[in-house]
Design an enzyme around this catalytic site. Sequence first.
Site, PDB file in Angstrom:
ATOM      1  NE  ARG A 131      24.713  49.754  13.734  1.00  0.00           N
ATOM      2  CZ  ARG A 131      24.227  50.755  14.444  1.00  0.00           C
ATOM      3  NH1 ARG A 131      24.957  51.815  14.669  1.00  0.00           N
ATOM      4  NH2 ARG A 131      23.017  50.700  14.937  1.00  0.00           N
ATOM      5  CD  GLU A 166      12.998  55.716  23.865  1.00  0.00           C
ATOM      6  OE1 GLU A 166      12.870  55.773  25.098  1.00  0.00           O
ATOM      7  OE2 GLU A 166      14.013  55.283  23.304  1.00  0.00           O
TER       8      GLU A 166
END
Length: 186
Positions: A73, A110
Amino acid sequence: MAPAVKEDEEKLQLVARSIRPFPDFPKPGILFRDITPLLKDPDSFRASIDLLESHLQKTFPQKIDYIAGLDSRGFLFGPSLAQRLQIGFILIRKKGKLPGPTVSTSYDLEYGKAELEVQTDAIEPGKKVIIVDDLLATGGTMGAACDLLRKLKADILECVTVIELTTLRGKEKVKPVPLFSLLQFD
């Protein structure tokens, strides 16, 4: 309020109204900030680029050499911003997406690790660069991008984002590089 300040505030409000919250995406307990409406509306997108451009021109009146955008993005905002500033754009991609010689860096996710890379000839040592992405959350990707450009001996002036999720403290991962964000959410 000065006319320019009022105009910037109106632009910022337009950008803020174009960010759509999605509760429980991609998993329960997460409030996802969706930029799709911002991209869909030319006035909102233009306002975001106007505000980022204005910030960079005020903060860095000296020459900026490149905008570096993060996969994927950052590729939406970076080229438009680079075009406005009449400078080049550099791709920072996920591993295995760039041809030719590259330099890479790994960072923690994560649940595991990921890698970013840039072409070795993308930037010359000492060139001044701004790193751009749409959102800063935990800061892992942006921090890795800083590490990557340091390997090429770039002078990283600042990281800029449209959105910063402040409670995740991603700003800490990019230090000592300053961070600028148009919008901040908890």
